[in-house]
Scaffold this motif. Structure first.
Motif, mmCIF file in Angstrom:
data_model
loop_
_atom_site.group_PDB
_atom_site.id
_atom_site.type_symbol
_atom_site.label_atom_id
_atom_site.label_comp_id
_atom_site.label_asym_id
_atom_site.label_seq_id
_atom_site.Cartn_x
_atom_site.Cartn_y
_atom_site.Cartn_z
ATOM 1 N N LEU A 78 -3.906 10.002 2.353
ATOM 2 C CA LEU A 78 -3.784 10.460 3.736
ATOM 3 C C LEU A 78 -4.662 9.569 4.601
ATOM 4 O O LEU A 78 -5.856 9.430 4.326
ATOM 5 C CB LEU A 78 -4.223 11.911 3.856
ATOM 6 N N GLN A 95 -1.659 10.816 -3.835
ATOM 7 C CA GLN A 95 -1.311 10.904 -2.422
ATOM 8 C C GLN A 95 -2.474 10.312 -1.639
ATOM 9 O O GLN A 95 -3.640 10.529 -1.994
ATOM 10 C CB GLN A 95 -1.076 12.365 -2.013
ATOM 11 N N THR A 145 2.907 9.301 -0.753
ATOM 12 C CA THR A 145 2.891 10.044 -2.006
ATOM 13 C C THR A 145 3.685 9.273 -3.044
ATOM 14 O O THR A 145 4.819 8.877 -2.788
ATOM 15 C CB THR A 145 3.510 11.450 -1.828
ATOM 16 N N SER A 193 0.892 9.399 5.623
ATOM 17 C CA SER A 193 0.649 9.862 4.258
ATOM 18 C C SER A 193 1.634 9.176 3.326
ATOM 19 O O SER A 193 2.807 8.995 3.657
ATOM 20 C CB SER A 193 0.771 11.379 4.148
ATOM 21 N N PRO A 225 0.126 17.341 2.928
ATOM 22 C CA PRO A 225 -0.791 17.298 1.784
ATOM 23 C C PRO A 225 -0.340 18.249 0.680
ATOM 24 O O PRO A 225 0.022 19.392 0.937
ATOM 25 C CB PRO A 225 -2.124 17.747 2.381
#
Length: 184
Positions: free
Chosen positions: A53, A51, A64, A62, A25
């Motif tokens: 999750l 992003q 991004t 995840s 994160p």
């Protein structure tokens, strides 16, 4: 949910976006936590884009998409890969729009996402059409999300679409079929 992001809008470009899977994160300017059946999803607006999750019993994932210094993976047009027990599919496209088209599309997308219970949009100060927006849902046992990244100075809108679903084993232990292929 619509928010004004507490950061300055810098002259980034669609071509500066990079894609990464499995990153930790990153610091977020705004988040939206969702429970979609057994899936926990966090939509995150970064100063440099987004992003997502995802956590389920089978594990975590995840994604991004952001302007990340030193990133060597540019934004791909498409990705299909296995992530643990999941099938992960990602697609991206860049729309080139005239100023009038861009303004109309931006207003339409911001209204759609800000009024949706599973939507998060962030507008950058200084330009009402500079935004990042995310919208998620669950369907047929899979988690889906779409994102939009607006670059009004270039008339570019980057749209992405992601699907994550559990692989379902067939009768033959050497074969597996994704849930979407089975019509689940």
């Amino acid at each position: 949910m619509l928010t004004t992001l507490n950061t300055s809008y810098t002259d980034t470009r669609a071509a500066d976006l990079a894609w990464a899977l499995g990153r930790e994160p990153l610091p977020a300017l705004a988040t939206l936590d969702l429970e979609l059946s057994a899936a926990r999803l966090q939509l995150r607006l970064l100063g440099a884009s987004h992003q997502v999750l995802l956590e389920e019993e089978q594990g975590s994932c995840s994604e991004t998409v952001a302007c990340l210094p030193g990133s060597s993976t540019p934004l791909p047009l498409g990705v299909a890969k296995r992530v643990g027990d999941w099938e992960y599919e990602f697609a991206a496209r860049v729309e080139e729009l005239s100023p009038g088209q861009f303004e109309g599309r931006a207003q339409e997308l911001l209204a759609l996402v800000s009024e949706h219970p599973h939507g998060l949009a962030g507008v950058f100060p200084g330009s009402p059409h500079a935004f990042t927006a995310l919208l998620a849902h669950r369907s047929d046992g899979q988690v889906h999300w779409r994102t939009w990244h607006a670059y009004p100075q270039d008339g570019q809108l980057v749209a992405t679409r992601t699907r994550v679903g559990v692989r379902v084993a067939s009768g033959d232990p050497g074969l597996s079929v994704s849930a979407s292929a089975q019509g689940v």
